[in-house]
Design a protein around this motif. Structure first.
Motif, PDB file in Angstrom:
ATOM      1  N   MET A 126      95.271  21.302  81.652  1.00  0.00           N
ATOM      2  CA  MET A 126      95.153  22.604  81.063  1.00  0.00           C
ATOM      3  C   MET A 126      93.684  23.014  80.933  1.00  0.00           C
ATOM      4  SD  MET A 126      96.997  24.838  79.191  1.00  0.00           S
ATOM      5  CE  MET A 126      96.701  26.002  78.019  1.00  0.00           C
ATOM      6  N   ILE A 127      92.852  22.059  80.530  1.00  0.00           N
ATOM      7  CA  ILE A 127      91.428  22.347  80.391  1.00  0.00           C
ATOM      8  C   ILE A 127      90.836  22.661  81.760  1.00  0.00           C
ATOM      9  CG2 ILE A 127      89.213  21.327  79.764  1.00  0.00           C
ATOM     10  CD1 ILE A 127      90.580  19.855  77.556  1.00  0.00           C
ATOM     11  N   LYS A 128      91.317  21.995  82.801  1.00  0.00           N
ATOM     12  CA  LYS A 128      90.832  22.266  84.153  1.00  0.00           C
ATOM     13  C   LYS A 128      91.174  23.693  84.565  1.00  0.00           C
ATOM     14  CE  LYS A 128      90.885  17.616  85.996  1.00  0.00           C
ATOM     15  NZ  LYS A 128      91.350  16.736  87.039  1.00  0.00           N
ATOM     16  N   LYS A 129      92.357  24.174  84.197  1.00  0.00           N
ATOM     17  CA  LYS A 129      92.767  25.538  84.539  1.00  0.00           C
ATOM     18  C   LYS A 129      91.879  26.557  83.818  1.00  0.00           C
ATOM     19  CE  LYS A 129      97.583  24.897  85.721  1.00  0.00           C
ATOM     20  NZ  LYS A 129      98.958  25.281  85.432  1.00  0.00           N
ATOM     21  N   PHE A 189      88.489  26.523  85.435  1.00  0.00           N
ATOM     22  CA  PHE A 189      88.586  27.174  86.746  1.00  0.00           C
ATOM     23  C   PHE A 189      88.631  28.705  86.610  1.00  0.00           C
ATOM     24  CE2 PHE A 189      91.239  28.930  90.166  1.00  0.00           C
ATOM     25  CZ  PHE A 189      90.433  28.608  91.247  1.00  0.00           C
ATOM     26  N   ILE A 190      89.432  29.203  85.681  1.00  0.00           N
ATOM     27  CA  ILE A 190      89.522  30.661  85.452  1.00  0.00           C
ATOM     28  C   ILE A 190      88.180  31.194  84.959  1.00  0.00           C
ATOM     29  CG2 ILE A 190      90.599  32.418  84.004  1.00  0.00           C
ATOM     30  CD1 ILE A 190      93.192  30.789  84.184  1.00  0.00           C
ATOM     31  N   VAL A 210      85.104  29.936  85.460  1.00  0.00           N
ATOM     32  CA  VAL A 210      84.131  29.896  86.556  1.00  0.00           C
ATOM     33  C   VAL A 210      84.450  30.994  87.574  1.00  0.00           C
ATOM     34  CG1 VAL A 210      83.284  28.499  88.505  1.00  0.00           C
ATOM     35  CG2 VAL A 210      83.571  27.458  86.252  1.00  0.00           C
ATOM     36  N   SER A 211      85.742  31.210  87.859  1.00  0.00           N
ATOM     37  CA  SER A 211      86.139  32.263  88.803  1.00  0.00           C
ATOM     38  C   SER A 211      85.729  33.634  88.290  1.00  0.00           C
ATOM     39  CB  SER A 211      87.654  32.230  89.038  1.00  0.00           C
ATOM     40  OG  SER A 211      88.046  31.012  89.607  1.00  0.00           O
ATOM     41  N   LEU A 212      85.988  33.901  87.023  1.00  0.00           N
ATOM     42  CA  LEU A 212      85.591  35.186  86.438  1.00  0.00           C
ATOM     43  C   LEU A 212      84.074  35.351  86.444  1.00  0.00           C
ATOM     44  CD1 LEU A 212      88.036  35.522  83.415  1.00  0.00           C
ATOM     45  CD2 LEU A 212      88.012  36.881  85.504  1.00  0.00           C
ATOM     46  N   LEU A 213      83.368  34.275  86.173  1.00  0.00           N
ATOM     47  CA  LEU A 213      81.914  34.316  86.166  1.00  0.00           C
ATOM     48  C   LEU A 213      81.374  34.640  87.555  1.00  0.00           C
ATOM     49  CD1 LEU A 213      79.542  33.879  84.235  1.00  0.00           C
ATOM     50  CD2 LEU A 213      79.478  31.500  84.961  1.00  0.00           C
ATOM     51  N   LEU A 214      81.938  34.029  88.587  1.00  0.00           N
ATOM     52  CA  LEU A 214      81.492  34.284  89.957  1.00  0.00           C
ATOM     53  C   LEU A 214      81.853  35.694  90.421  1.00  0.00           C
ATOM     54  CD1 LEU A 214      82.298  30.860  91.676  1.00  0.00           C
ATOM     55  CD2 LEU A 214      80.060  31.799  91.117  1.00  0.00           C
TER      56      LEU A 214
END
Length: 185
Positions: A1-4, A7-8, A10-14
């Motif tokens: 869950m922490i990985k998700k 990931f979300i 980092v994706s939003l940041l990028l």
């Protein structure tokens, strides 16, 4: 869950790292006018001149006073005539007063003197820059009998950038009017 979640995040940041959007400025309509064809203005007054077929002429309040109307530009050139009766200096003073009343809004006033001695046509042409109510003015005289003034006005709020194409077009027409101006014998 922490990985998700990571990931979300980092994706939003990028995805959010891009160019800043800026609103576009309001655009003004680009106006282009036809090449003028000039016609001679005949009247019962002491003068004649040529004017653009893009304009129409109507009589004003007094004899030998006229409006050159540019309806598609919402502009008018107000032409006045005064016979000189030992009051030449007063006419010059009044014409210059009309020009310099606009110094409050005008950013500069360019004055050009002109003379056509063979036609006994003399005067000054004024170009007022900035948010002036009248952008172009001139007076013409033979310095003994006749005095003519002209003032350009637009039926809109003064916006120098927006009105520039119309002012330049009418400026060329006014210069042609001056070049073709003659006193009747």
């Amino acid at each position: 869950m922490i990985k998700k979640v990571i990931f979300i995040f980092v994706s939003l940041l990028l995805l959010s790292c891009g160019k800043d959007t800026t609103p576009k400025p309001y655009g003004e309509l680009r106006l282009e006018y036809p090449t003028p064809k000039y016609q001679k203005f005949e009247n019962n007054c002491a003068y004649t001149f040529e004017y653009s077929d893009f304009a129409s002429i109507t009589a004003a309040k007094k004899p030998c006073w006229y409006y050159l109307n540019y309806p598609k530009m919402k502009a008018k050139i107000f032409v006045t005539y005064y016979p000189i009766q030992n009051d030449f200096a007063e006419h010059i003073k009044e014409a210059e007063k009309m020009v310099y009343e606009h110094t409050i809004k005008a950013s500069s006033i360019d004055t050009k003197s002109f003379e056509y001695p063979e036609k006994k046509v003399y005067g000054n042409f004024y170009e007022l820059k900035g948010q002036s109510a009248s952008n172009l003015q001139f007076y013409i005289t033979d310095s003994t009998k006749h005095f003519v003034t002209a003032y350009l006005y637009f039926d809109t709020r003064p916006k120098p950038d927006s009105l520039a194409p119309a002012v330049n077009y009418i400026k060329n027409d006014m210069k042609h009017l001056l070049d073709s101006f003659e006193w009747k014998k």
